[in-house]
Motif scaffolding. Structure first.
Motif, PDB file in Angstrom:
ATOM      1  N   ALA A 214       0.969  -0.981   0.040  1.00  0.00           N
ATOM      2  CA  ALA A 214       0.011  -0.094   0.060  1.00  0.00           C
ATOM      3  C   ALA A 214       0.876   0.996  -0.052  1.00  0.00           C
ATOM      4  CB  ALA A 214      -0.981   0.043   1.314  1.00  0.00           C
ATOM      5  N   TYR A 215       0.405   2.166  -0.569  1.00  0.00           N
ATOM      6  CA  TYR A 215       1.166   3.534  -0.596  1.00  0.00           C
ATOM      7  C   TYR A 215       0.344   4.820  -0.565  1.00  0.00           C
ATOM      8  CZ  TYR A 215       0.517   2.330  -5.513  1.00  0.00           C
ATOM      9  OH  TYR A 215       0.189   2.197  -6.863  1.00  0.00           O
ATOM     10  N   TRP A 216       0.734   5.972  -0.457  1.00  0.00           N
ATOM     11  CA  TRP A 216      -0.165   7.093  -0.528  1.00  0.00           C
ATOM     12  C   TRP A 216       0.529   8.119  -1.195  1.00  0.00           C
ATOM     13  CZ3 TRP A 216       1.089  11.465   2.331  1.00  0.00           C
ATOM     14  CH2 TRP A 216       1.934  11.439   3.180  1.00  0.00           C
ATOM     15  N   ARG A 217      -0.153   9.114  -1.450  1.00  0.00           N
ATOM     16  CA  ARG A 217       0.178  10.598  -1.844  1.00  0.00           C
ATOM     17  C   ARG A 217      -0.512  11.492  -1.437  1.00  0.00           C
ATOM     18  NH1 ARG A 217      -0.354  10.432  -8.491  1.00  0.00           N
ATOM     19  NH2 ARG A 217      -2.324   9.780  -8.667  1.00  0.00           N
ATOM     20  N   THR A 218      -0.125  13.004  -1.575  1.00  0.00           N
ATOM     21  CA  THR A 218      -0.844  14.058  -0.926  1.00  0.00           C
ATOM     22  C   THR A 218      -2.047  14.506  -2.035  1.00  0.00           C
ATOM     23  OG1 THR A 218       0.834  15.677  -2.076  1.00  0.00           O
ATOM     24  CG2 THR A 218       0.930  14.820   0.405  1.00  0.00           C
ATOM     25  N   SER A 219      -2.867  15.277  -1.584  1.00  0.00           N
ATOM     26  CA  SER A 219      -3.923  15.761  -2.636  1.00  0.00           C
ATOM     27  C   SER A 219      -3.387  16.549  -3.790  1.00  0.00           C
ATOM     28  CB  SER A 219      -4.985  16.579  -1.886  1.00  0.00           C
ATOM     29  OG  SER A 219      -4.334  17.482  -1.216  1.00  0.00           O
ATOM     30  N   ASP A 220      -2.395  17.379  -3.278  1.00  0.00           N
ATOM     31  CA  ASP A 220      -1.736  18.108  -4.265  1.00  0.00           C
ATOM     32  C   ASP A 220      -1.067  17.316  -5.346  1.00  0.00           C
ATOM     33  OD1 ASP A 220      -2.170  20.775  -3.447  1.00  0.00           O
ATOM     34  OD2 ASP A 220      -0.511  20.948  -2.208  1.00  0.00           O
ATOM     35  N   GLU A 221      -0.336  16.214  -4.940  1.00  0.00           N
ATOM     36  CA  GLU A 221       0.399  15.346  -6.004  1.00  0.00           C
ATOM     37  C   GLU A 221      -0.647  14.553  -6.760  1.00  0.00           C
ATOM     38  OE1 GLU A 221       4.221  14.582  -2.917  1.00  0.00           O
ATOM     39  OE2 GLU A 221       2.470  13.325  -3.002  1.00  0.00           O
ATOM     40  N   TRP A 222      -2.001  14.083  -6.103  1.00  0.00           N
ATOM     41  CA  TRP A 222      -2.938  13.683  -6.671  1.00  0.00           C
ATOM     42  C   TRP A 222      -3.508  14.422  -7.685  1.00  0.00           C
ATOM     43  CZ3 TRP A 222      -7.779  11.438  -3.833  1.00  0.00           C
ATOM     44  CH2 TRP A 222      -8.604  10.971  -4.596  1.00  0.00           C
ATOM     45  N   TYR A 223      -3.819  15.543  -7.404  1.00  0.00           N
ATOM     46  CA  TYR A 223      -4.588  16.468  -8.222  1.00  0.00           C
ATOM     47  C   TYR A 223      -3.750  16.839  -9.704  1.00  0.00           C
ATOM     48  CZ  TYR A 223      -7.854  17.312  -4.542  1.00  0.00           C
ATOM     49  OH  TYR A 223      -8.746  16.902  -3.476  1.00  0.00           O
ATOM     50  N   ASN A 224      -2.365  17.063  -9.347  1.00  0.00           N
ATOM     51  CA  ASN A 224      -1.288  17.335 -10.331  1.00  0.00           C
ATOM     52  C   ASN A 224      -0.529  16.293 -11.187  1.00  0.00           C
ATOM     53  OD1 ASN A 224      -1.426  20.429 -10.153  1.00  0.00           O
ATOM     54  ND2 ASN A 224      -1.101  19.689  -7.874  1.00  0.00           N
ATOM     55  N   SER A 225      -1.093  14.838 -10.719  1.00  0.00           N
ATOM     56  CA  SER A 225      -0.637  13.764 -11.517  1.00  0.00           C
ATOM     57  C   SER A 225       0.833  13.732 -11.098  1.00  0.00           C
ATOM     58  CB  SER A 225      -0.845  13.753 -12.983  1.00  0.00           C
ATOM     59  OG  SER A 225      -2.419  13.700 -13.083  1.00  0.00           O
ATOM     60  N   ILE A 226       1.570  13.855 -10.032  1.00  0.00           N
ATOM     61  CA  ILE A 226       2.899  13.840  -9.543  1.00  0.00           C
ATOM     62  C   ILE A 226       3.013  12.335  -8.840  1.00  0.00           C
ATOM     63  CG2 ILE A 226       4.532  14.704  -8.144  1.00  0.00           C
ATOM     64  CD1 ILE A 226       3.412  17.305  -8.501  1.00  0.00           C
ATOM     65  N   ASP A 227       3.881  11.564  -9.349  1.00  0.00           N
ATOM     66  CA  ASP A 227       3.903  10.172  -8.600  1.00  0.00           C
ATOM     67  C   ASP A 227       4.818  10.045  -7.836  1.00  0.00           C
ATOM     68  OD1 ASP A 227       1.922   9.411 -10.839  1.00  0.00           O
ATOM     69  OD2 ASP A 227       3.519   8.693 -12.222  1.00  0.00           O
ATOM     70  N   ASN A 228       4.486  10.948  -6.511  1.00  0.00           N
ATOM     71  CA  ASN A 228       5.432  10.671  -5.532  1.00  0.00           C
ATOM     72  C   ASN A 228       4.752  10.052  -4.422  1.00  0.00           C
ATOM     73  OD1 ASN A 228       7.430  11.337  -3.652  1.00  0.00           O
ATOM     74  ND2 ASN A 228       6.400  13.141  -3.077  1.00  0.00           N
ATOM     75  N   PHE A 229       4.821   8.723  -4.824  1.00  0.00           N
ATOM     76  CA  PHE A 229       4.169   7.728  -3.821  1.00  0.00           C
ATOM     77  C   PHE A 229       5.155   6.993  -2.683  1.00  0.00           C
ATOM     78  CE2 PHE A 229       2.282   6.840  -7.998  1.00  0.00           C
ATOM     79  CZ  PHE A 229       0.970   7.170  -7.698  1.00  0.00           C
ATOM     80  N   LYS A 230       4.458   7.252  -1.178  1.00  0.00           N
ATOM     81  CA  LYS A 230       5.150   6.865  -0.287  1.00  0.00           C
ATOM     82  C   LYS A 230       4.570   5.545   0.311  1.00  0.00           C
ATOM     83  CE  LYS A 230       3.963  10.890   0.103  1.00  0.00           C
ATOM     84  NZ  LYS A 230       3.743  11.997  -1.004  1.00  0.00           N
ATOM     85  N   PRO A 231       5.292   4.581   0.771  1.00  0.00           N
ATOM     86  CA  PRO A 231       4.956   3.154   1.056  1.00  0.00           C
ATOM     87  C   PRO A 231       4.435   3.290   2.613  1.00  0.00           C
ATOM     88  CG  PRO A 231       7.180   3.280   1.315  1.00  0.00           C
ATOM     89  CD  PRO A 231       6.998   4.511   0.595  1.00  0.00           C
ATOM     90  N   ILE A 232       3.482   2.687   2.873  1.00  0.00           N
ATOM     91  CA  ILE A 232       2.973   2.419   4.148  1.00  0.00           C
ATOM     92  C   ILE A 232       3.656   1.163   4.715  1.00  0.00           C
ATOM     93  CG2 ILE A 232       1.017   1.851   5.648  1.00  0.00           C
ATOM     94  CD1 ILE A 232      -0.746   3.758   3.723  1.00  0.00           C
ATOM     95  N   THR A 233       4.398   1.005   5.778  1.00  0.00           N
ATOM     96  CA  THR A 233       5.166   0.139   6.441  1.00  0.00           C
ATOM     97  C   THR A 233       4.596  -0.679   7.418  1.00  0.00           C
ATOM     98  OG1 THR A 233       6.619   1.643   7.412  1.00  0.00           O
ATOM     99  CG2 THR A 233       7.139   1.019   5.499  1.00  0.00           C
ATOM    100  N   ASP A 234       3.595   0.098   8.146  1.00  0.00           N
ATOM    101  CA  ASP A 234       3.102  -0.359   9.514  1.00  0.00           C
ATOM    102  C   ASP A 234       2.039  -1.266   9.024  1.00  0.00           C
ATOM    103  OD1 ASP A 234       1.784  -1.096  11.804  1.00  0.00           O
ATOM    104  OD2 ASP A 234       2.472   0.550  12.661  1.00  0.00           O
TER     105      ASP A 234
END
Length: 319
Positions: A214-234
């Motif tokens: 699983a991974y996530w990104r901010t709304s800014d990155e989502w809206y602007n199609s920026i693929d700066n995904f961060k993993p969820i490790t817990d």
């Protein structure tokens, strides 16, 4: 979006005393609507037509069009009956001026483009029983009669299959191989149903005990199609969140749209992508305070805040 709605929106003036953050929020809301419409209009690279106004769906809270052209909205059923999402009814009148999303008619139900995806390289492993071939016979000028045909569709001819491991009353898929390229996409039936709790949606997505990553990104990155995904490790916190989805309370999106937009404007939104072991992935929007949105459904969900907060606390933005 119809000309009338656009005209009314154009008349709205932004007061000069609005803060920069509020101005940015208004801009984000506009970008979000355009982005979601663009994704649904071009999800498989062609114009796709469903006779409901998708712009109005997002703006006005899920208004479907019945065969008289009147609005039809999701509603709260009788006590204990949950939130009712009416079956999509299609208008008889000309609809050339409406916004459109992709659809396939199968077994008397309308399946539309979805917020779940699958990787082309593993799509073949999910191909189940062949259901037929889409007719590609629906466009803005089609008559009501066109929709009565089995496998009527807005997409060009494509093989339609059941999806291994999933209920065909909920999900089907298109799959084709040509010139070394794979064309694969889910279509889901999210209308004509009643949502009593999260399990009526998330249970069908088969998330629990099937997570690969699983991974996530901010709304800014989502809206602007920026693929700066961060993993969820817990994984303990993640699994607790996913299990709690089944118990989340459904809420009508229309009457509460302003609340959701305010949270987005204040940066209180994250995109969570859960990749499943079968190669498919589910995208959810998480909103601060315990809210979860799946695609363009007229229902969103409220989760127990303690469980939600444990995951939300991991979705940090480092400045």
């Amino acid at each position: 979006m119809t000309n009338r709605v656009k005209h009314e929106m154009d008349k709205i003036e932004i007061p000069s005393e609005l803060s920069d953050r509020s101005r940015k929020g208004v801009s984000k809301a506009s970008v979000e609507m355009k982005k979601r419409r663009r994704l649904n209009l071009t999800g498989i690279g062609i114009a796709a037509a469903l006779f409901l106004s998708f712009g109005a769906f997002l703006l006005l809270g899920g208004t479907y069009l019945n065969d008289a052209g009147d609005g039809q909205q999701a509603f709260i059923g009788k006590e204990g009956e949950g939130v009712v999402i009416p079956a999509i009814k299609l208008p008889k009148r000309n609809t050339a001026d409406m916004d459109m999303i992709g659809l396939i008619v199968y077994n008397g139900k309308i399946y539309t483009q979805t917020n779940s995806q699958l990787k082309p390289e593993v799509a073949k492993t999910l191909v189940g029983e062949k259901l037929g071939v889409t007719k590609g016979n629906i466009d803005e000028w089609s008559s009501q009669k066109s929709y009565a045909e089995e496998l009527a569709s807005t997409i060009s001819h494509a093989d339609v299959y059941a999806v291994k491991g999933y209920d065909r009353d909920f999900r089907i898929m298109i799959y084709n191989e040509r010139d070394g390229n794979t064309r694969a996409e889910f279509y889901e039936n999210l209308n004509g149903i009643t949502i009593n709790s999260g399990v009526d949606l998330f249970g069908k997505l088969k998330i629990v005990d099937h997570v690969s990553s699983a991974y996530w990104r901010t709304s800014d990155e989502w809206y602007n199609s920026i693929d700066n995904f961060k993993p969820i490790t817990d994984t303990v916190v993640l699994n607790a969140f996913l299990e709690e989805l089944d118990y989340a309370k459904p809420m009508l999106r229309g009457p509460n749209g302003a609340v959701l937009d305010d949270l987005r404007s204040d940066g209180g939104s994250r995109e969570l992508t859960v990749v499943l072991q079968d190669g498919s992935s589910v995208r959810l929007e998480l909103l601060e305070g315990g809210y979860i949105v799946y695609g363009a459904m007229d229902v969103y969900f409220k989760m127990d805040e303690a469980v939600f907060s444990d995951l939300w606390s991991q979705l940090h933005i480092d400045y």
